[in-house]
Design a protein around this motif. Structure first.
Motif, PDB file in Angstrom:
ATOM      1  N   THR A  27     -11.660  28.633 -23.654  1.00  0.00           N
ATOM      2  CA  THR A  27     -10.247  28.649 -24.053  1.00  0.00           C
ATOM      3  C   THR A  27      -9.871  27.342 -24.734  1.00  0.00           C
ATOM      4  O   THR A  27      -9.194  27.341 -25.768  1.00  0.00           O
ATOM      5  CB  THR A  27      -9.353  28.875 -22.804  1.00  0.00           C
ATOM      6  OG1 THR A  27      -9.670  30.159 -22.269  1.00  0.00           O
ATOM      7  CG2 THR A  27      -7.880  28.817 -23.143  1.00  0.00           C
TER       8      THR A  27
ATOM      9  N   ASP B 162      -8.997  35.111 -27.386  1.00  0.00           N
ATOM     10  CA  ASP B 162      -9.498  34.547 -26.132  1.00  0.00           C
ATOM     11  C   ASP B 162      -9.600  35.665 -25.092  1.00  0.00           C
ATOM     12  O   ASP B 162      -8.585  36.169 -24.624  1.00  0.00           O
ATOM     13  CB  ASP B 162      -8.556  33.446 -25.654  1.00  0.00           C
ATOM     14  CG  ASP B 162      -9.131  32.658 -24.478  1.00  0.00           C
ATOM     15  OD1 ASP B 162     -10.354  32.758 -24.233  1.00  0.00           O
ATOM     16  OD2 ASP B 162      -8.364  31.950 -23.816  1.00  0.00           O
ATOM     17  N   GLU B 163     -10.809  36.059 -24.783  1.00  0.00           N
ATOM     18  CA  GLU B 163     -11.086  37.146 -23.829  1.00  0.00           C
ATOM     19  C   GLU B 163     -10.209  38.383 -24.064  1.00  0.00           C
ATOM     20  O   GLU B 163      -9.483  38.821 -23.170  1.00  0.00           O
ATOM     21  CB  GLU B 163     -10.921  36.639 -22.397  1.00  0.00           C
ATOM     22  CG  GLU B 163     -11.830  35.441 -22.150  1.00  0.00           C
ATOM     23  CD  GLU B 163     -12.354  35.356 -20.739  1.00  0.00           C
ATOM     24  OE1 GLU B 163     -12.550  36.417 -20.122  1.00  0.00           O
ATOM     25  OE2 GLU B 163     -12.590  34.238 -20.280  1.00  0.00           O
TER      26      GLU B 163
HETATM   27 MG   LIG Z   1     -10.527  30.859 -20.666  1.00  0.00          MG
END
Ligand SMILES: [Mg+2]
Ligand SMILES: Nc1ncnc2c1ncn2[C@@H]1O[C@H](COP(=O)(O)OP(=O)(O)OP(=O)(O)O)[C@@H](O)[C@H]1O
Length: 229
Positions: free
Chosen positions: A49, A170-171
């Motif tokens: 992140t 992000d994910e």
């Molecule tokens: Mg993360």
């Protein structure tokens, strides 16, 4: 040869001081060419992140520089940075982050509205992208009337429709079940191939990382492998 759309030059990020000091990203240098489809993988706390936030200008490096389309993202601030991000970077978040009071189509149109694109063009682009992400006929649904996977497809459509240089996520599949998550990545890949857009996304799901064309693994804030299939 495609040109480098992002150049990360020796960036570091640390938080806190002295005994509470955490080095989240340690002198990472990496380049991404236009049209790449890259996963950044690594265990929890490895710095995924932080690295993505540094590349998108959401966070400021302690050291080093990020060049996006030749501009030093890390040296811009205020309106210059927010305008640059709006026009050059599409972001997709883990928790979808759609605006709840806007329909799917309105969520997708929003950035184009800020970019001053006229109504006819906005509608045309929105309908086309809704079709690309398999949500034809869902234009007037509100986020709460869509499944998680459908909401994230709206978020993918929203990220790409304003024609950014790069899409970062992000994910993006972390809140989806495995099959829905894989389906989402397949849609992103299809858009990558059709529109030539560069995608970088993070994940710690093995099935998701296997779908990337380039896989960068980070551990303790450092790149431990970088392989292109
Ligand atoms: Mg993360
Ligand atoms: N705002 C902050 N203040 C202090 N430490 C932070 C902050 N943000 C991140 N960290 C630390 O930096 C390191 C990297 O965190 P980061 O969130 O980038 O990891 P991640 O790979 O995204 O993890 P996850 O898979 O759990 O999302 C961790 O040790 C984390 O605790």
């Amino acid at each position: 040869m495609a040109e480098n759309i992002i150049e990360v030059l020796n960036i570091s990020k640390h938080y806190g001081q002295n005994e509470t000091r955490v080095i989240a990203v340690k002198s990472i240098s990496v380049k991404f060419k236009e049209g790449e489809f890259t996963a950044i993988a690594g265990p929890s706390g490895s710095g995924k992140t932080t690295l993505l936030n540094l590349m998108s200008g959401l966070d400021v490096p302690s050291d080093g520089q990020v060049l996006l389309a030749g501009k030093a993202v890390s040296e811009m601030s205020g309106n210059e940075l927010s305008d640059f991000r709006r026009d050059h970077i599409g972001l997709i978040f883990q928790s979808f982050n759609l605006i709840p009071v806007l329909t799917a189509a309105e969520n997708i149109e929003y950035i184009m509205l800020l970019q001053g694109i006229n109504k006819d063009e906005r509608i045309e682009k929105t309908l086309l992208i809704l079709k690309d992400v398999g949500l034809e006929g869902k234009a007037d649904r509100f986020p709460a009337e869509l499944s998680g996977g459908q909401q994230q497809r709206v978020a993918v459509a929203r990220a790409i429709v304003s024609d950014p240089d790069i899409i970062m996520a992000d994910e993006p599949t972390a809140n989806l079940d495995s099959a829905t998550g894989s389906g989402l990545i397949d849609i992103m890949k299809k858009l990558n191939e059709k529109m030539g857009k560069t995608f970088i996304f993070s994940t710690h799901d093995k099935m998701i990382m296997d779908r990337a064309k380039r896989l960068i693994v980070i551990k303790d804030g450092e790149i431990v492998s970088d392989e292109t299939a």
